[in-house]
Every structure is written in structure tokens, then in C-alpha cells.
Enzyme design. Structure first.
Site, mmCIF file in Angstrom:
data_model
loop_
_atom_site.group_PDB
_atom_site.id
_atom_site.type_symbol
_atom_site.label_atom_id
_atom_site.label_comp_id
_atom_site.label_asym_id
_atom_site.label_seq_id
_atom_site.Cartn_x
_atom_site.Cartn_y
_atom_site.Cartn_z
ATOM 1 N N THR A 54 0.829 -1.207 0.000
ATOM 2 C CA THR A 54 0.000 0.000 0.000
ATOM 3 C C THR A 54 0.859 1.251 0.000
ATOM 4 O OG1 THR A 54 -1.696 -1.248 1.187
ATOM 5 C CG2 THR A 54 -1.949 1.121 1.141
ATOM 6 N N TYR A 142 3.749 -12.109 6.082
ATOM 7 C CA TYR A 142 2.604 -11.588 5.326
ATOM 8 C C TYR A 142 2.242 -12.629 4.275
ATOM 9 C CZ TYR A 142 -0.137 -8.235 2.505
ATOM 10 O OH TYR A 142 -1.125 -7.591 1.808
ATOM 11 N N LYS A 170 0.424 -11.669 9.196
ATOM 12 C CA LYS A 170 -0.638 -10.887 8.573
ATOM 13 C C LYS A 170 -1.321 -11.787 7.561
ATOM 14 C CE LYS A 170 -1.506 -6.893 5.570
ATOM 15 N NZ LYS A 170 -0.886 -5.830 4.754
ATOM 16 N N VAL A 210 -4.195 -5.235 10.227
ATOM 17 C CA VAL A 210 -3.337 -4.373 9.412
ATOM 18 C C VAL A 210 -4.220 -3.963 8.243
ATOM 19 C CG1 VAL A 210 -1.244 -4.135 8.059
ATOM 20 C CG2 VAL A 210 -1.236 -5.562 10.124
#
Length: 299
Positions: A54, A142, A170, A210
């Protein structure tokens, strides 16, 4: 110093995966990044992820990543955890980014599954443990197979959880059954990496989020989390349901694109996108306005 870490919530509970603001000519906007970071912490985040997807990490240089971590730590590092994204599909490069982030003052690392080259599970295990061995910082894995092409399988997550510095995951796998097994067996703190599943993942033992939509609705996410953890599941479900149009609208297009559009319309630091990402057209922007308004966010 960042807030006190606990095994259950090593990076806080409500984190936003922050966009990287750029100036009108496309340069890194460090002043804007500091203002946005302060705004997000004031809105209820006790952690921020910088240099993640992001944050347009595929199109920022190593030097820009270093400068961004330093700026955000300076702005909010005494009030929130600053987690630096360091994952690439090159293990040696990722380890170097990890060392750079540690020197810059980050409190933790986010390491995405290597993308495109599709390593086997043993390759994933060695990749993540090599990064974790490179610094003294705690690591959040992640797992996002929709982008990386490879999931971190449950047995691999269990193995990785044995490493003293790999402390969290995550989860953007979108598989609640797999998450349930991995969460229960690995000992890792679990963070939702899929906003639509924030509440369902809390229900199976996740510690927090998150988030991308946290750029706009961090107070609501904090309220949802607080309601659930205090035992008011009905209230948590009501907040979840109110946010459904926000979740939907923010992911009709790529999340960085919609987030920067919304931030700009709110007068918050964002700036342009770097190619290959491009701006929303007028029709898509109006659809985003309608979606967000339906969820109580007016631009």
C-alpha cells in the site's frame, strides 16, 4: 520508545498499512508522510506499516524507503509501533532492507511471501528465517497468495513460529479454516490483512488488524475491536455491517488507488501514484464517493 509490546499484540492491535505521499512532481513527500502518520495515530492506530504494498514499495527506491522509515519514526515512534515492509522476492535484498530498517529505527519488520518466482515451502522457510536472522527486530509474516502466487502452508507457519523473532502473521489468505488451524498451532499473533474479514478473524483468535480502510475509518475499527474484546459481540457485528460499503468501495479498484483518491478528497497528504498505478477516472471516483457515503464516510 514505542508502546510496550506484548506476546498477544507485539505490534499493537489497530495498524494502518500507510500510503507513501508524493509531491506533485512525484518525489517523496516526507512532510506529508509525517502529517499523515500523526493523523492516523491520532485517529486510533497504535501501529503503522510503512513501505508495504500500500506504500507503493515496488516503485520506491531503497534510499526512499530508508528516509520514509526515519521520518515516520521521528513523527510518531514514541506513540505507535512503526513496522517496516522489507519483503521482496530476493532473500539477500530483503535481509539488507531489514538491516536498513533496523538502523533507521523501525520497531518491527513485515515480510511478504516472495512473489512471482514461486518458491517451494522449504524455500519460504529459509527465506523468512534468513530475514529474521539478519536483525534483532520482531518479524510479522505476510501471507497473501492472491498476489504472491504461493501460500505459506500451515506446517510452514508452525515451523516459522518456532523462530524467536518471528512473532506474527498478517493473514490475507481468505481461508478461515486454514487460519484457525495455523493460529492454534503456531503460537503466532494473528493480524487480519483483509478488511472484510476483520471481525471473522477476531472470532477465531486474531489479535488485530493491518488495514487499508484504516486511512478513513480507524476510529470505527478501534470501536469494533474494543466492542469485541469487551464481550459486546452484537455491537462489533453492527459496526462491521455498517462498514461493509466502505470495505467494498475501497477494493473495487486497487487499494492504493482508491486510498490516495479518498485522502486527496479529504485534504490529507497523498499525492500522485507511480506507474504502473494510475488515477481513478471520474465515474469510478463518483462510485467511490457513493460507497463511502453508504458506510458513513463523506468526502
Amino acid at each position: 520508545m514505542a508502546p510496550t509490546s506484548t506476546p498477544a499484540a507485539p505490534f499493537g492491535r489497530v495498524l494502518t498499512a500507510m500510503v507513501t505521499p508524493f509531491t506533485a512532481d512525484g518525489a517523496l513527500d516526507l512532510d506529508g508522510a509525517q502529517r499523515l502518520a500523526a493523523h492516523l495515530v491520532d485517529a486510533g492506530n497504535d501501529g503503522l506499516v510503512v513501505n508495504g504494498t500500500t506504500g507503493e514499495s515496488p516503485t520506491t527506491s531503497d534510499t526512499e524507503k530508508d528516509r520514509l522509515v526515519r521520518a515516520v519514526v521521528e513523527a510518531v515512534g514514541d506513540r505507535a509501533f512503526v513496522v517496516a515492509g522489507v519483503g521482496t522476492n530476493d532473500t539477500a535484498h530483503s535481509a539488507e532492507l531489514a538491516r536498513q530498517a533496523e538502523t533507521a529505527g523501525a520497531h518491527g519488520l513485515l515480510t511478504v511471501t516472495p512473489y512471482y518466482n514461486k518458491p517451494p515451502q522449504e524455500g519460504l522457510y529459509r527465506h523468512f528465517t534468513t530475514i529474521a536472522d539478519a536483525t534483532g527486530l520482531p518479524v510479522m509474516l505476510y501471507d497473501i497468495p492472491g498476489r504472491s502466487g504461493v501460500p505459506i502452508e500451515t506446517e510452514t507457519l508452525v515451523r516459522l513460529g518456532e523462530h524467536p523473532r518471528i512473532v506474527a502473521n498478517k493473514d490475507a489468505k481468505g481461508d478461515l479454516a486454514a487460519a484457525s488451524w495455523a493460529l492454534s498451532r503456531s503460537g503466532l499473533a494473528w493480524y487480519s490483512g483483509d478488511d472484510m474479514l476483520n471481525l471473522p478473524l477476531l472470532a477465531i483468535g486474531a489479535t488485530g488488524f493491518v488495514s487499508v480502510v484504516g486511512h478513513l475509518v480507524s476510529p470505527e475499527l478501534r470501536a469494533l475491536l474494543d466492542a469485541y474484546t469487551s464481550g459486546d459481540v452484537t455491537k462489533a457485528a453492527e459496526i462491521h455491517q455498517r462498514l461493509l460499503p466502505v470495505y467494498t468501495g475501497m477494493f473495487r479498484a486497487q487499494g492504493v488507488i482508491t486510498t490516495k483518491t479518498a485522502l486527496a478528497l479529504r485534504g490529507l497528504p497523498a499525492g500522485p501514484l507511480r506507474l504502473p498505478l494510475v488515477e481513478l477516472d471520474e465515474a469510478a471516483t463518483e462510485q467511490l464517493r457513493r460507497d463511502l457515503a453508504a458506510g458513513g464516510v463523506h468526502l
